[in-house]
Scaffold this active site. Structure first.
Site, PDB file in Angstrom:
ATOM      1  N   GLY A 185     -20.674  13.889  -5.031  1.00 33.02           N
ATOM      2  CA  GLY A 185     -19.965  15.175  -5.017  1.00 33.02           C
ATOM      3  C   GLY A 185     -19.099  15.455  -3.790  1.00 33.02           C
ATOM      4  O   GLY A 185     -18.762  14.652  -2.869  1.00 33.02           O
ATOM      5  N   GLY A 186     -19.317  16.683  -3.181  1.00 29.76           N
ATOM      6  CA  GLY A 186     -18.579  17.443  -2.055  1.00 29.76           C
ATOM      7  C   GLY A 186     -19.067  16.665  -0.823  1.00 29.76           C
ATOM      8  O   GLY A 186     -18.526  16.633   0.127  1.00 29.76           O
ATOM      9  N   GLY A 420      12.627  -4.531   8.292  1.00 34.85           N
ATOM     10  CA  GLY A 420      11.923  -3.023   8.924  1.00 34.85           C
ATOM     11  C   GLY A 420      10.519  -3.485   9.222  1.00 34.85           C
ATOM     12  O   GLY A 420      10.070  -2.630   9.961  1.00 34.85           O
ATOM     13  N   ALA A 421      10.031  -4.400   8.829  1.00 35.21           N
ATOM     14  CA  ALA A 421       8.420  -4.706   9.289  1.00 35.21           C
ATOM     15  C   ALA A 421       8.284  -5.053  10.601  1.00 35.21           C
ATOM     16  O   ALA A 421       7.343  -4.770  11.028  1.00 35.21           O
ATOM     17  CB  ALA A 421       7.941  -5.853   8.079  1.00 35.21           C
TER      18      ALA A 421
END
Length: 530
Positions: A185-186, A420-421
């Site tokens: 859960g949380g 771009g890498a």
């Protein structure tokens, strides 16, 4: 009559301080014992240690100082008023790890299943505040069943206070979460907010909704480990940075990690005596890396050859394996290493690799750890799935992290550096302080074959022998734009170096950069791509 009431009533002479001390010792012993031998045996039967045993393994022997050991909850209803154990299911305090202060809290699963209530949460809030004020790392040993249902919204509010402090401490002190049992859960969001998450196979699980809920909602049948076990989070989701087979090994590795980290963002990591000669020649590197760009090799072997004594700690070893993030020492000083891994997906950058490296770069920058980037990247991974998954957005995370980093940064092009890498992998143009390359480097917009097909497509198409013409054009492109000294001639790398001198050059460069000072524009914070 409770045990403590019995102790108080039978203590002789209320005016006798010795009697009061005897009373205190009895109460302290009761708090130390916890819920009893039967609960301890049940914990051990699951293959799990108790909270105090875990703290004993984490901290230097005899250094633990406990905070609020006598704290008890004040809740009523649902039978809680009849069960008010000391510590309220969480042990908090501080001690030493390798002689340096570390704060810790550990859920005691034997008490309320480690579930968090109001008093339990208040103890955690206090120790977190103390860690932030003292400027020392915080380690949480998690083994709890979530919010204490009987205390309702008060328990939920306790989690909110933890999350708020996790966020306030981020980038200020190192935060390490060690998962030694269930976390559902949380409660799972607190570990996710910390810097590093450790898990133990078979005994620790993390998930927002458990297998029963998953089956009820989706019809999928799955076990707890299959849904949120250590290997799932270490290799599939990327939630966990480390996974180990037993608690002892796990906690020993937490100690090793702490030895590589500074106490806070105002300090540097501790220096260790360097027994490995700083000018050691790395002859083995000449045989580790093949010149041919298509041939794979293990970048880990390169890292081992360069760093002190071949020792390093890899982060997220089993997730996004096409990039390596590691902490090691060079010249006795901690350094963060980001490296493409040609052995996995040819070292290409994809969504997960970009996310993994970006967060590691941000961590190193926050805690004054210099960054060494080893580059052998053919580009970003193409494909519809990557584009629709947001490769632009995720790749920008890595770009943002490097551009924003002010710590010393050195990049080394080992072989390929395309498109771009190459720019994203801490090139000179995005702010690397020094950039080196081996004579095997190929820095270009793209590979020679692809470039030739674009630039010379008309000549190739009109040729009587397209294959021969293509080969000639490829050779021409390589000779003119991809030779090892092209980038150096234009100042895009500072030097082309002999691989055997790599360690010596890196050490001398880092020594020079140790006094680097860089300022960012005044701002509340940036807005990095998400």
């Amino acid at each position: 009559m409770t045990i403590i009431e019995d102790i108080v009533q039978t203590a002789p002479g209320t005016g006798d301080l010795r009697a009061r001390v005897a009373e205190l010792q009895a109460v302290q012993e009761l708090a130390q014992q916890g819920p009893g031998a039967q609960a301890t045996e049940a914990q051990h039967a699951k293959g799990k240690l108790t909270a105090r045993e875990r703290i004993g393994l984490l901290l230097d022997e005899g250094t633990f100082t406990e905070v609020e050991p006598l704290r008890r909850h004040r809740a009523t209803g649902f039978g809680l008023e009849a069960k008010r154990p000391y510590t309220d299911g969480v042990i908090t305090g501080w001690g030493l790890v390798h002689g340096r202060t570390v704060f810790v809290y550990a859920h005691d699963f034997r008490i309320f299943g480690g579930a968090l209530g109001e008093a339990h949460a208040t103890k955690i809030h206090k120790i977190m505040d103390m860690a932030i004020s003292a400027g020392a790392p915080l380690v949480s040993l998690n083994d709890g069943a979530g919010a204490r249902i009987q205390e309702g919204v008060s328990a939920l509010a306790g989690y909110g206070g933890i999350f708020q402090r996790n966020t306030r401490a981020s980038g200020v002190i190192p935060q390490i979460s060690v998962m030694l049992g269930p976390c559902a859960g949380g409660a799972a969001y607190s570990p996710a907010l910390t810097d590093f998450v450790f898990m133990v196979r078979e005994t620790s699980q993390m998930f927002i909704t458990g297998p029963d809920v998953v089956q009820a909602v989706t019809g999928e049948l799955i076990t707890q480990n299959g849904l949120g076990g250590a290997d799932v989070h270490a290799g599939v989701s990327g939630v966990s940075h480390f996974a180990y087979d037993d608690e002892q090994t796990c906690l020993e590795e937490v100690r090793y990690l702490l030895s590589l980290l500074p106490q806070n963002n105002r300090e540097t990591a501790p220096e260790e005596p360097a027994h490995d000669p700083v000018d050691r020649r790395c002859e083995r590197l000449l045989d580790l890396v093949p010149v041919e760009g298509q041939r794979p090799y293990d970048m880990r072997a390169v890292i081992e050859e360069i760093v002190d004594d071949g020792e390093y700690l890899e982060i997220h070893e089993h997730w996004a394996t096409n990039i390596i993030c590691a902490l090691a020492r060079l010249d006795g000083h901690t350094v963060g290493i980001v490296a493409n891994q040609p052995q996995s997906m040819a070292g290409v950058l994809d969504i997960h690799a970009s996310e993994k490296a970006a967060r590691f770069v941000q961590f190193c920058d926050a805690f004054n750890i210099p960054i060494l980037t080893l580059i052998d990247v053919p580009g970003f991974l193409p494909g519809v799935g990557q584009e629709h998954g947001g490769i632009i957005r995720h790749g920008a995370k890595l770009l943002y992290a490097y551009c924003n980093a002010t710590v010393p940064r050195i990049s080394l092009v080992i072989r390929k550096a395309y498109g771009g890498a190459y720019i994203v992998m801490d090139s000179r143009s995005v702010g690397a302080d020094l950039s080196f390359a081996w004579p095997s480097n190929e820095i270009a917009v793209m590979g020679a074959e692809g470039a030739a097909n674009v630039i010379f497509r008309r000549q190739i198409a009109d040729s009587d022998d397209p294959d021969e013409t293509r080969a000639e054009m490829v050779k021409q492109y390589k000779d003119e734009l991809m030779h090892p000294y092209y980038a150096a001639e234009r100042g895009l790398v500072d030097d082309v170096i002999d691989p055997v001198d790599t360690r010596d050059i890196l050490v001398r460069s880092l020594r020079m950069l140790r006094t680097k000072h860089a300022d960012l524009p005044v701002r509340k914070h940036g807005n990095p791509p998400q």
